[in-house]
Enzyme design. Structure first.
Site, mmCIF file in Angstrom:
data_model
loop_
_atom_site.group_PDB
_atom_site.id
_atom_site.type_symbol
_atom_site.label_atom_id
_atom_site.label_comp_id
_atom_site.label_asym_id
_atom_site.label_seq_id
_atom_site.Cartn_x
_atom_site.Cartn_y
_atom_site.Cartn_z
ATOM 1 N N ILE A 38 8.881 -3.647 18.794
ATOM 2 C CA ILE A 38 8.399 -3.506 17.408
ATOM 3 C C ILE A 38 7.756 -4.822 16.986
ATOM 4 C CG2 ILE A 38 9.015 -2.987 15.013
ATOM 5 C CD1 ILE A 38 11.470 -1.531 16.000
ATOM 6 N N GLY A 66 6.288 -7.460 14.267
ATOM 7 C CA GLY A 66 6.596 -7.738 12.862
ATOM 8 C C GLY A 66 7.952 -7.195 12.453
ATOM 9 N N GLY A 122 10.869 -6.457 6.212
ATOM 10 C CA GLY A 122 10.358 -5.186 5.707
ATOM 11 C C GLY A 122 10.612 -3.988 6.609
ATOM 12 N N TYR A 158 -7.815 -5.431 4.267
ATOM 13 C CA TYR A 158 -6.534 -4.823 4.672
ATOM 14 C C TYR A 158 -6.684 -3.306 4.828
ATOM 15 C CZ TYR A 158 -1.849 -2.839 4.253
ATOM 16 O OH TYR A 158 -0.702 -2.102 4.452
HETATM 17 P P1 NDP Z 1 6.201 -7.312 5.640
HETATM 18 O O1 NDP Z 1 5.342 -8.417 5.172
HETATM 19 O O2 NDP Z 1 7.606 -7.267 5.202
HETATM 20 O O3 NDP Z 1 6.215 -7.269 7.230
HETATM 21 C C1 NDP Z 1 5.098 -7.613 7.969
HETATM 22 C C2 NDP Z 1 5.530 -8.188 9.292
HETATM 23 O O4 NDP Z 1 4.369 -8.552 10.034
HETATM 24 C C3 NDP Z 1 6.361 -9.451 9.156
HETATM 25 O O5 NDP Z 1 7.399 -9.372 10.100
HETATM 26 C C4 NDP Z 1 5.398 -10.545 9.519
HETATM 27 O O6 NDP Z 1 5.984 -11.687 10.101
HETATM 28 C C5 NDP Z 1 4.575 -9.821 10.562
HETATM 29 N N1 NDP Z 1 3.345 -10.527 10.860
HETATM 30 C C6 NDP Z 1 2.376 -10.904 10.010
HETATM 31 N N2 NDP Z 1 1.433 -11.592 10.666
HETATM 32 C C7 NDP Z 1 1.811 -11.639 11.961
HETATM 33 C C8 NDP Z 1 1.263 -12.223 13.117
HETATM 34 N N3 NDP Z 1 0.136 -12.919 13.085
HETATM 35 N N4 NDP Z 1 1.918 -12.080 14.280
HETATM 36 C C9 NDP Z 1 3.073 -11.403 14.337
HETATM 37 N N5 NDP Z 1 3.648 -10.832 13.275
HETATM 38 C C10 NDP Z 1 3.026 -10.960 12.094
HETATM 39 O O7 NDP Z 1 5.431 -5.958 5.254
HETATM 40 P P2 NDP Z 1 5.811 -4.415 5.453
HETATM 41 O O8 NDP Z 1 7.107 -4.276 6.114
HETATM 42 O O9 NDP Z 1 5.563 -3.749 4.174
HETATM 43 O O10 NDP Z 1 4.654 -3.945 6.438
HETATM 44 C C11 NDP Z 1 4.896 -3.356 7.682
HETATM 45 C C12 NDP Z 1 3.817 -2.337 7.971
HETATM 46 O O11 NDP Z 1 3.884 -1.274 7.031
HETATM 47 C C13 NDP Z 1 2.399 -2.868 7.896
HETATM 48 O O12 NDP Z 1 1.660 -2.342 8.964
HETATM 49 C C14 NDP Z 1 1.872 -2.311 6.592
HETATM 50 O O13 NDP Z 1 0.486 -2.151 6.632
HETATM 51 C C15 NDP Z 1 2.583 -0.988 6.575
HETATM 52 N N6 NDP Z 1 2.681 -0.335 5.281
HETATM 53 C C16 NDP Z 1 3.394 -0.911 4.273
HETATM 54 C C17 NDP Z 1 3.495 -0.282 3.051
HETATM 55 C C18 NDP Z 1 4.247 -0.860 1.926
HETATM 56 O O14 NDP Z 1 4.246 -0.245 0.869
HETATM 57 N N7 NDP Z 1 4.902 -2.019 2.079
HETATM 58 C C19 NDP Z 1 2.860 1.028 2.834
HETATM 59 C C20 NDP Z 1 2.134 1.519 3.958
HETATM 60 C C21 NDP Z 1 2.079 0.867 5.143
HETATM 61 P P3 NDP Z 1 6.605 -12.879 9.199
HETATM 62 O O15 NDP Z 1 7.967 -12.403 8.820
HETATM 63 O O16 NDP Z 1 6.640 -14.007 10.174
HETATM 64 O O17 NDP Z 1 5.704 -13.076 8.056
HETATM 65 MG MG1 PMR Z 2 -1.252 2.062 -5.401
HETATM 66 C C1 PMR Z 2 0.315 8.485 -5.964
HETATM 67 C C2 PMR Z 2 -0.136 7.363 -6.313
HETATM 68 C C3 PMR Z 2 -0.087 6.092 -5.568
HETATM 69 C C4 PMR Z 2 0.525 5.743 -4.386
HETATM 70 C C5 PMR Z 2 1.361 6.609 -3.491
HETATM 71 C C6 PMR Z 2 0.215 4.370 -4.140
HETATM 72 C C7 PMR Z 2 0.621 3.657 -3.009
HETATM 73 N N1 PMR Z 2 -0.551 3.899 -5.181
HETATM 74 C C8 PMR Z 2 -0.753 4.945 -6.085
HETATM 75 C C9 PMR Z 2 -1.480 4.901 -7.281
HETATM 76 C C10 PMR Z 2 -2.042 3.768 -7.848
HETATM 77 N N2 PMR Z 2 -2.022 2.520 -7.303
HETATM 78 C C11 PMR Z 2 -2.743 3.718 -9.110
HETATM 79 C C12 PMR Z 2 -2.960 4.910 -10.011
HETATM 80 C C13 PMR Z 2 -3.128 2.415 -9.284
HETATM 81 C C14 PMR Z 2 -3.915 1.859 -10.447
HETATM 82 C C15 PMR Z 2 -3.045 1.407 -11.481
HETATM 83 C C16 PMR Z 2 -2.651 1.670 -8.154
HETATM 84 C C17 PMR Z 2 -2.849 0.303 -7.990
HETATM 85 C C18 PMR Z 2 -2.464 -0.395 -6.835
HETATM 86 C C19 PMR Z 2 -2.698 -1.769 -6.542
HETATM 87 C C20 PMR Z 2 -3.345 -2.784 -7.395
HETATM 88 N N3 PMR Z 2 -1.815 0.190 -5.755
HETATM 89 C C21 PMR Z 2 -1.673 -0.765 -4.821
HETATM 90 C C22 PMR Z 2 -2.194 -1.956 -5.274
HETATM 91 C C23 PMR Z 2 -2.003 -2.916 -4.227
HETATM 92 O O1 PMR Z 2 -2.302 -4.099 -4.222
HETATM 93 C C24 PMR Z 2 -1.402 -2.220 -3.050
HETATM 94 C C25 PMR Z 2 -2.437 -2.140 -1.970
HETATM 95 O O2 PMR Z 2 -3.466 -1.563 -2.130
HETATM 96 O O3 PMR Z 2 -2.191 -2.714 -0.837
HETATM 97 C C26 PMR Z 2 -3.233 -2.554 0.117
HETATM 98 C C27 PMR Z 2 -1.116 -0.814 -3.543
HETATM 99 C C28 PMR Z 2 -0.484 0.272 -2.963
HETATM 100 N N4 PMR Z 2 -0.414 1.512 -3.569
HETATM 101 C C29 PMR Z 2 0.299 2.349 -2.771
HETATM 102 C C30 PMR Z 2 0.688 1.636 -1.588
HETATM 103 C C31 PMR Z 2 1.472 2.220 -0.463
HETATM 104 C C32 PMR Z 2 0.211 0.372 -1.716
HETATM 105 C C33 PMR Z 2 0.458 -0.742 -0.762
HETATM 106 C C34 PMR Z 2 0.520 -0.939 0.565
HETATM 107 C C35 PMR Z 2 -0.261 -0.285 1.660
HETATM 108 O O4 PMR Z 2 -1.004 0.619 1.523
HETATM 109 O O5 PMR Z 2 -0.018 -0.675 2.737
#
Ligand code: NDP
Ligand code: PMR
Ligand code: LMG
Length: 403
Positions: free
Chosen positions: A95, A97, A101, A278
């Protein structure tokens, strides 16, 4: 073939109840393309649970109780138990990262089953050791191996080290990511690629290409390559329509090396935007998974899948965002969008994609509904564009030195 392989899994191999969500064959057949990407109609859900119970019953009748092996076997092959029955060796999952998280929560969920050895592939050794310890992961269930995805040399070094460990590779989870929404200027990987796409996509692309042979050689009943995607890269959802939207364009920036010298740092050739970079990187992740599926699934039997684990609004992913955002984002997701999931819950979801016998379908993007039942979700047009996937693959293999 992967489906057949899964049916050979002993019932003892199934992850515990809290990890194993109500699932059955039906889950793969359910598609949901609603804007929120999460809803399922009530009558379908009822149907769903009934068929799950049925298939679970049939499963245990067919297989019967089989004891799980409790000790590490490295490198491992199926061994005969005292009574002469074959038991399944511990699976080995890498795995990336896993130091925080989702990655950490997944490592914990898998290690707790006692049926997996987790290779935590991380850039910060000490942080990872501490994280594993505080998550209560038992020493015999994990190994930390250094991997910095922002350096292709480090990726190659990791692959060498892993191969030298003599462990089999049964599942690879590409989970690590960086998100730089407030950066005004781009930053770069060791090879000079814009950091988000360089780390999230190119680093993982090289890693999975170099480890494909090991996966192929695994004798585990179900071998898998899982790449974490996201709803925000999918413009067929509300979340994917929050600006800036993902868009790879004609890949001119990627083809130019994303270095800001002779090309743009953005895949589509536009001006730098960390949030967009991203989201673009997540589109590349989801396209890569499908291209792997098209090129290798049939010949290798490997399951290639990606997933949206839910909005885990409390993770380190948002560490670069402004404090106000970090304070408001979790309640916003919890009470307004209702897309929030805890790290624990998301870890169980990803663990399910790693190990659940009913999730062996390849080429699939998994999501979960509000009852935490998985379903096969629909990707946006761009994230499911086969021609774009092929191009991303071909350009990426040049950039990482494979072509
Ligand atoms: P975290 O920041 O908690 O975890 C990210 C991990 O990636 C950390 O372990 C970090 O290491 C590692 N990492 C970053 N850069 C590097 C690098 N150069 N080499 C090796 N490892 C690295 O974020 P999340 O747990 O939220 O994210 C995990 C995954 O889930 C990502 O792919 C993200 O896109 C995805 N995801 C997250 C969502 C969310 O809502 N949080 C929603 C949808 C998808 P370190 O601890 O050293 O910083
Ligand atoms: Mg988002 C159903 C509505 C929904 C969901 C499931 C997400 C997930 N978000 C939703 C809605 C909205 N977001 C709306 C209506 C807004 C405007 C207010 C909004 C805004 C917002 C911001 C500024 N949302 C965000 C951000 C971020 O900076 C995050 C992002 O885009 O990271 C790339 C984020 C996210 N919204 C999510 C999820 C899962 C993220 C973060 C992480 C990711 O996709 O990996
Ligand atoms: C960009 O801004 C940044 O520029 C970039 O640097 C990067 O951070 C990027 O994706 C990350 O964000 C984007 C964002 C910033 O701008 C917008 O979202 C503009 C609005 C776009 C509207 C799209 C959808 C419209 C839907 C209507 C909204 C109703 C909400 C109900 C949803 C119900 C779903 C069933 O914007 C912000 O960060 C703040 C936006 C504030 C708007 C507040 C509206 C919701 C009310 C919530 C109240 C409390 C919680 C606030 C939490 C804010 C965090 C998102």
């Amino acid at each position: 073939m992967a489906l057949q392989a899964a049916s050979l899994l002993p019932s003892a191999f199934a992850i515990p109840k809290e990890v194993c969500f109500p699932l059955g064959k039906t889950s793969a057949a359910l598609k949901d393309s609603s804007l929120l990407g999460v809803s399922l109609s009530e009558h379908l859900k009822a149907d769903f649970s009934a068929s799950v119970l049925r298939s679970k019953r049939e499963f245990s009748q067919r297989i019967g109780p089989v004891r799980a092996q409790a000790v590490v076997t490295t490198p491992a092959v199926n061994q005969a138990a005292p009574e002469g029955k074959k038991t399944l060796r511990k699976g080995c999952v890498v795995i990336t990262g896993a130091s925080s998280g989702l990655g950490l929560a997944t490592a914990k969920a898998l290690a707790e089953t006692g049926k997996w050895h987790v290779i935590m592939a991380c850039r910060d050794f000490l942080k990872t050791e501490r994280a594993a310890k505080s998550a209560g992961i038992a020493k015999e269930n994990y190994t930390v191996l250094h991997l910095d995805l922002a350096s292709l040399d480090s990726v190659r070094q990791f692959v060498d080290n892993f191969k030298r460990s003599g462990r089999p590779l049964d599942v690879l989870v590409c989970n690590a990511a960086v998100y730089l929404p407030t950066a005004k200027e781009p930053t770069f990987t060791a090879e000079g690629f814009e950091l988000s796409v360089g780390t999230n996509h190119l680093g993982h692309f090289l890693l999975s290409r170099l480890l494909l042979d090991d996966l192929k050689q695994s004798d585990y009943p179900s071998k898998r390559l899982i790449i974490v995607g996201s709803i925000t890269g999918n413009t067929n959802t509300l979340a994917g329509n929050v600006p800036p939207k993902a868009n790879l364009g004609d890949l001119r920036g990627l083809a130019g090396g994303l270095n800001g010298l002779n090309s743009s740092v953005m895949i589509d050739g536009g001006d730098f935007d960390g949030a967009k970079a991203y989201k673009d990187s997540k589109v590349c992740n989801m396209l890569t998974m499908q291209e792997f599926h098209r090129r290798y699934h049939e010949d290798t039997g490997i399951t290639f899948a990606s997933l949206y684990p839910g909005c885990i609004a409390t993770t380190g992913l948002f560490r670069e965002h402004i404090p106000l955002f970090r304070a408001l984002f979790p309640p916003f997701q919890k009470y307004i969008t209702k897309g929030f999931v805890s790290e624990d819950e998301a870890g169980k979801r990803l663990a399910q994609v790693v190990t659940d016998p009913s999730l062996t379908k390849s080429g699939v993007y998994w999501s979960w509904n509000k009852d935490s039942a998985s379903f096969e979700n629909q990707l946006s047009q761009e994230a499911s564009d086969a021609e774009k996937a092929r191009k991303v693959w071909e350009v990426s293999e040049k950039l990482v030195g494979l072509a």
